[in-house]
Design an enzyme around this catalytic site. Structure first.
Site, PDB file in Angstrom:
ATOM      1  N   ASP A  24      -1.638   7.321  12.831  1.00 23.29           N
ATOM      2  CA  ASP A  24      -2.250   7.088  11.511  1.00 23.29           C
ATOM      3  C   ASP A  24      -3.557   6.303  11.607  1.00 23.29           C
ATOM      4  O   ASP A  24      -4.156   5.946  10.592  1.00 23.29           O
ATOM      5  CB  ASP A  24      -1.263   6.399  10.553  1.00 23.29           C
ATOM      6  CG  ASP A  24      -0.908   4.984  11.006  1.00 23.29           C
ATOM      7  OD1 ASP A  24      -1.376   4.562  12.088  1.00 23.29           O
ATOM      8  OD2 ASP A  24      -0.163   4.302  10.276  1.00 23.29           O
ATOM      9  N   ASP A  28      -0.082  -0.687  15.768  1.00 23.60           N
ATOM     10  CA  ASP A  28       1.207  -1.076  15.213  1.00 23.60           C
ATOM     11  C   ASP A  28       2.089  -1.740  16.265  1.00 23.60           C
ATOM     12  O   ASP A  28       1.721  -1.807  17.446  1.00 23.60           O
ATOM     13  CB  ASP A  28       1.909   0.146  14.590  1.00 23.60           C
ATOM     14  CG  ASP A  28       1.832   1.355  15.512  1.00 23.60           C
ATOM     15  OD1 ASP A  28       2.190   1.202  16.697  1.00 23.60           O
ATOM     16  OD2 ASP A  28       1.409   2.447  15.057  1.00 23.60           O
ATOM     17  N   ASP A  97       0.903 -16.120  13.989  1.00 25.62           N
ATOM     18  CA  ASP A  97      -0.155 -16.722  13.193  1.00 25.62           C
ATOM     19  C   ASP A  97       0.485 -17.314  11.950  1.00 25.62           C
ATOM     20  O   ASP A  97       1.274 -16.645  11.280  1.00 25.62           O
ATOM     21  CB  ASP A  97      -1.173 -15.641  12.797  1.00 25.62           C
ATOM     22  CG  ASP A  97      -2.597 -16.133  12.891  1.00 25.62           C
ATOM     23  OD1 ASP A  97      -2.898 -17.159  12.254  1.00 25.62           O
ATOM     24  OD2 ASP A  97      -3.403 -15.494  13.586  1.00 25.62           O
ATOM     25  N   ASP A 198      -3.693 -21.215  11.109  1.00 28.62           N
ATOM     26  CA  ASP A 198      -4.964 -20.794  10.515  1.00 28.62           C
ATOM     27  C   ASP A 198      -5.605 -21.921   9.690  1.00 28.62           C
ATOM     28  O   ASP A 198      -4.914 -22.564   8.894  1.00 28.62           O
ATOM     29  CB  ASP A 198      -4.663 -19.589   9.604  1.00 28.62           C
ATOM     30  CG  ASP A 198      -5.922 -18.864   9.152  1.00 28.62           C
ATOM     31  OD1 ASP A 198      -6.667 -18.385  10.011  1.00 28.62           O
ATOM     32  OD2 ASP A 198      -6.145 -18.778   7.928  1.00 28.62           O
ATOM     33  N   GLU A 251      -6.290 -23.797  14.385  1.00 24.09           N
ATOM     34  CA  GLU A 251      -7.681 -23.393  14.201  1.00 24.09           C
ATOM     35  C   GLU A 251      -8.280 -24.449  13.292  1.00 24.09           C
ATOM     36  O   GLU A 251      -7.939 -24.538  12.111  1.00 24.09           O
ATOM     37  CB  GLU A 251      -7.791 -22.008  13.555  1.00 24.09           C
ATOM     38  CG  GLU A 251      -9.238 -21.538  13.544  1.00 24.09           C
ATOM     39  CD  GLU A 251      -9.562 -20.612  12.392  1.00 24.09           C
ATOM     40  OE1 GLU A 251     -10.543 -19.859  12.503  1.00 24.09           O
ATOM     41  OE2 GLU A 251      -8.857 -20.629  11.370  1.00 24.09           O
ATOM     42  N   HIS A 320     -10.857 -12.732  17.037  1.00 23.47           N
ATOM     43  CA  HIS A 320     -11.145 -11.673  16.072  1.00 23.47           C
ATOM     44  C   HIS A 320     -12.223 -12.049  15.060  1.00 23.47           C
ATOM     45  O   HIS A 320     -12.565 -11.234  14.213  1.00 23.47           O
ATOM     46  CB  HIS A 320      -9.850 -11.318  15.340  1.00 23.47           C
ATOM     47  CG  HIS A 320      -9.336 -12.484  14.545  1.00 23.47           C
ATOM     48  ND1 HIS A 320      -8.849 -13.632  15.138  1.00 23.47           N
ATOM     49  CD2 HIS A 320      -9.267 -12.697  13.210  1.00 23.47           C
ATOM     50  CE1 HIS A 320      -8.505 -14.492  14.198  1.00 23.47           C
ATOM     51  NE2 HIS A 320      -8.736 -13.954  13.019  1.00 23.47           N
ATOM     52  N   ASP A 321     -12.724 -13.284  15.110  1.00 17.58           N
ATOM     53  CA  ASP A 321     -13.768 -13.716  14.172  1.00 17.58           C
ATOM     54  C   ASP A 321     -15.146 -13.810  14.813  1.00 17.58           C
ATOM     55  O   ASP A 321     -16.123 -14.119  14.131  1.00 17.58           O
ATOM     56  CB  ASP A 321     -13.434 -15.113  13.616  1.00 17.58           C
ATOM     57  CG  ASP A 321     -12.221 -15.114  12.706  1.00 17.58           C
ATOM     58  OD1 ASP A 321     -11.929 -14.069  12.100  1.00 17.58           O
ATOM     59  OD2 ASP A 321     -11.573 -16.177  12.605  1.00 17.58           O
TER      60      ASP A 321
HETATM   61  O1  TEU Z   1     -10.815 -18.143  10.029  1.00 23.98           O
HETATM   62  C1  TEU Z   1     -11.415 -19.240   9.445  1.00 23.98           C
HETATM   63  C2  TEU Z   1     -12.848 -19.541   9.754  1.00 23.98           C
HETATM   64  O2  TEU Z   1     -13.269 -20.628   9.464  1.00 23.98           O
HETATM   65  C3  TEU Z   1     -13.834 -18.623  10.324  1.00 23.98           C
HETATM   66  O3  TEU Z   1     -13.779 -18.431  11.662  1.00 23.98           O
HETATM   67  C4  TEU Z   1     -13.920 -17.422   9.435  1.00 23.98           C
HETATM   68  O4  TEU Z   1     -13.453 -16.291  10.061  1.00 23.98           O
HETATM   69  C5  TEU Z   1     -15.291 -17.114   8.978  1.00 23.98           C
HETATM   70  O5  TEU Z   1     -15.946 -16.499  10.009  1.00 23.98           O
HETATM   71  C6  TEU Z   1     -16.076 -18.247   8.424  1.00 23.98           C
HETATM   72  O6  TEU Z   1     -17.422 -17.913   8.413  1.00 23.98           O
HETATM   73  C7  TEU Z   1      -9.479 -17.866   9.796  1.00 23.98           C
HETATM   74  C8  TEU Z   1      -9.110 -16.520  10.375  1.00 23.98           C
HETATM   75  O7  TEU Z   1      -9.261 -16.561  11.765  1.00 23.98           O
HETATM   76  C9  TEU Z   1      -9.939 -15.464   9.717  1.00 23.98           C
HETATM   77  O8  TEU Z   1      -9.766 -14.204  10.279  1.00 23.98           O
HETATM   78  C10 TEU Z   1      -9.571 -15.451   8.250  1.00 23.98           C
HETATM   79  O9  TEU Z   1     -10.419 -14.582   7.549  1.00 23.98           O
HETATM   80  C11 TEU Z   1      -9.673 -16.832   7.623  1.00 23.98           C
HETATM   81  O10 TEU Z   1      -9.121 -17.866   8.430  1.00 23.98           O
HETATM   82  C12 TEU Z   1      -8.913 -16.870   6.319  1.00 23.98           C
HETATM   83  O11 TEU Z   1      -7.543 -16.802   6.556  1.00 23.98           O
HETATM   84 CA    CA Z   2       0.033   3.335  13.518  1.00 20.01          CA
END
Ligand code: TEU
Ligand code: CA
Length: 546
Positions: A24, A28, A97, A198, A251, A320-321
């Site tokens: 899809d 997953d 998380d 987070d 974080e 991932h950010d």
């Molecule tokens: O990220 C919080 C954060 O402060 C940053 O790294 C954010 O991704 C953003 O780039 C600020 O400019 C955490 C998570 O890692 C992120 O993926 C989420 O979007 C966010 O919290 C909200 O839950």
């Molecule tokens: Ca899938």
């Protein structure tokens, strides 16, 4: 006895982009299970799983609508139980998380709150407008303001530090604390071994007064690392985590080493370690959207400060950010292998718990997105709209998004260049369907399949480095001391006496003289990212001497 997580390498999985088992286009849990042998062969000890909870996915799972259920796109609770079990059998722990600053606006609590149920109203932060305006002047992490009007109510707003579909919880309410304790127990009882927490240092808001005007995040003095926040962290540890010997990494945004110590010093009994951002800010001015030319000296300085001043740091170059590290700190065009291996070497020789983000181990790069229509990330879209409001020129807007968008790290994992029988493979082994986000077209030469076939690959280098990290006690438990060297050349010692290792990292694309190190000729080279020896230090050369 030393804690298990001190000698552990943790691998972050972004479930949407890791492996799709049913075509899809969305990664997953069964896909992750199918890759446990791969992770085992890499040698990692734990997985940090980005959110897999039920979620409407406005922020890819960081907006949770049910903490005790699984997003159907990812599978079922049975799949999750099987993942925990399969990973454990391979010697791998699962870290989940924990997103508790906010929930999704689709969470039952918030829905009841909006309907006026007084119990749940007090779970969130509702506030009347001030003189016909919003309750205060705060700015959100995604660039908008932090207040959204409650439908059908007169002049009533709720607070959201992130997207408006992510309402902030009210941590002054003891009921919220109890709910979260129960949720943590629910998962720990299933056998997970800890949490990545987070934005954990912004959850407790002291007051809702106006903030001092800032370029971004006006109002933060009212909620950043407050005493109330520290108290909650001590509580969660004492009331829940200690009983399970669970690990936490916070974080923590906008913290210096002093605050990092308050959040994670062992005497404080709050978090075990934190993700700092100082080294992620070394190529930006003010806010992350304004990138400046990267200077390795700045990265070295940031790393060195945290190495020296924080009791137990977390070491990471990607998540991932963040855009891909090789596209920021290396040279994917001219020195793809060399610079990716140098970053691997550095990552795995610094002091602290090391985190590898999916794809980093094969040198995945930023993506060649063509325009906003290829971008999914909610933050990128919010910022793009903000820049439009501020009349930024089209070209500039796109340039800023393209180099900084979080989607750079979120393109699907590149497993295979071609199919097993040598045919074209547009899904890169990630999916047989249409991927939810564009696949980087360099999957044809940057992929796991090719890396596994090549002894000298980046992936093989990661495996060797992880082996060395586990074997050489000095790298985990030894001290750290930087050695003076030329700009852009990072030299440091780990460990003491007979157990001392010297790490040399050329973080530039230029050749340099070999640094002066006492007795260098009598030292054995444990590992190097070039095959042969040379008089000079070559571009991005990395080595460990013993
Ligand atoms: O990220 C919080 C954060 O402060 C940053 O790294 C954010 O991704 C953003 O780039 C600020 O400019 C955490 C998570 O890692 C992120 O993926 C989420 O979007 C966010 O919290 C909200 O839950
Ligand atoms: Ca899938």
């Amino acid at each position: 006895m030393e804690k298990w997580w001190k000698n552990s390498i943790i691998y972050q999985i972004y479930p949407r982009s890791f492996c799709d088992s049913n075509g899809d286009g969305i990664g997953d849990i069964p896909g992750i299970i199918s890759k446990i042998p791969y992770l085992h062969s890499l040698g990692i000890d734990a997985i940090w799983l980005s959110p897999v909870y039920k979620s409407p996915d406005c922020d890819n799972g960081y907006d949770i609508s049910d903490y005790r259920d699984i997003n159907p796109d990812f599978g079922t609770m049975e799949d999750m139980d099987l993942l925990i079990k399969t990973a454990r059998e391979a010697g791998i722990w699962i870290i989940m998380d924990l997103v508790i600053n906010h929930t999704s606006d689709q969470h039952e609590w918030f829905r009841k709150a909006v309907q006026g149920d007084p119990k749940y109203r007090d779970y969130y932060i509702f506030q009347k407008g001030k003189n016909g305006k919003k309750p205060n002047n705060w700015g959100s992490f995604f660039g908008s303001d932090v207040w959204e009007k409650v439908p059908l109510e007169d002049d009533l707003y709720y607070l959201h530090l992130f997207d408006k579909r992510q309402p902030d919880l009210n941590w002054k309410n003891p009921e919220v604390y109890k709910e979260v304790c129960d949720i943590m127990r629910f998962w720990l009882d299933k056998g997970i071994k800890g949490f990545r927490c987070d934005v954990i240092n912004v959850i407790y808001k002291n007051s809702l007064a106006d903030g001092k005007k800032r370029l971004a995040l006006t109002g933060l003095e009212h909620y950043l690392s407050t005493d109330g926040n520290h108290e909650i962290l001590r509580g969660l540890r004492h009331d829940v985590l200690d009983e399970y010997d669970a690990f936490t990494v916070g974080e923590t945004v906008m913290v210096d080493t002093k605050e990092a110590m308050k959040l994670s010093g062992s005497d404080r009994k709050e978090l075990d370690t934190v993700f700092g951002f100082t080294h992620m800010e070394c190529d930006q001015i003010g806010v992350k959207w304004f990138k400046t030319k990267y200077k390795p000296e700045k990265l070295i300085k940031a790393l060195d400060t945290w190495q020296k001043e924080v009791e137990w740091p977390s070491v990471y170059f990607e998540n991932h950010d963040q855009p891909r590290s090789i596209s920021r700190f290396g040279d994917p065009k001219h020195f793809h292998k060399e610079s990716a291996k140098m970053l691997a070497g550095l990552l795995l020789t610094l002091r602290g718990t090391c985190f590898i983000y999916e794809g980093e181990e094969i040198g995945m790069t930023n993506c060649d997105f063509a325009g906003m229509e290829e971008i999914e990330d909610v933050e990128s879209h919010t910022i793009f709209n903000k820049m439009t409001e501020l009349c930024f020129p089209e070209k500039l807007k796109w340039k800023l998004i393209k180099q900084t968008s979080r989607d750079n790290a979120r393109t699907p994992m590149q497993w295979e260049g071609e199919t097993k029988d040598g045919k074209k493979n547009p899904g890169a082994g990630f999916t047989t369907g249409t991927p939810w986000l564009k696949i980087n077209k360099n999957y044809k030469w940057i992929n796991v399949q090719d890396e596994e076939r090549d002894n000298g690959s980046i992936l093989e280098f990661y495996k060797q480095m992880i082996g060395i990290r586990h074997h050489e006690k000095a790298l985990t438990f030894g001290g750290y001391r930087k050695v003076d060297s030329a700009p852009g050349i990072y030299v440091f010692n780990r460990g003491e006496g007979d157990d001392k290792l010297t790490v040399i990292c050329n973080m530039t694309e230029h050749e340099h003289d070999m640094p002066h190190i006492a007795g260098i000729n009598n030292k054995e080279t444990l590992i190097c990212n070039y095959d042969d020896k040379a008089e000079k230090l070559r571009p991005y050369e990395f080595m460990i001497l013993k």
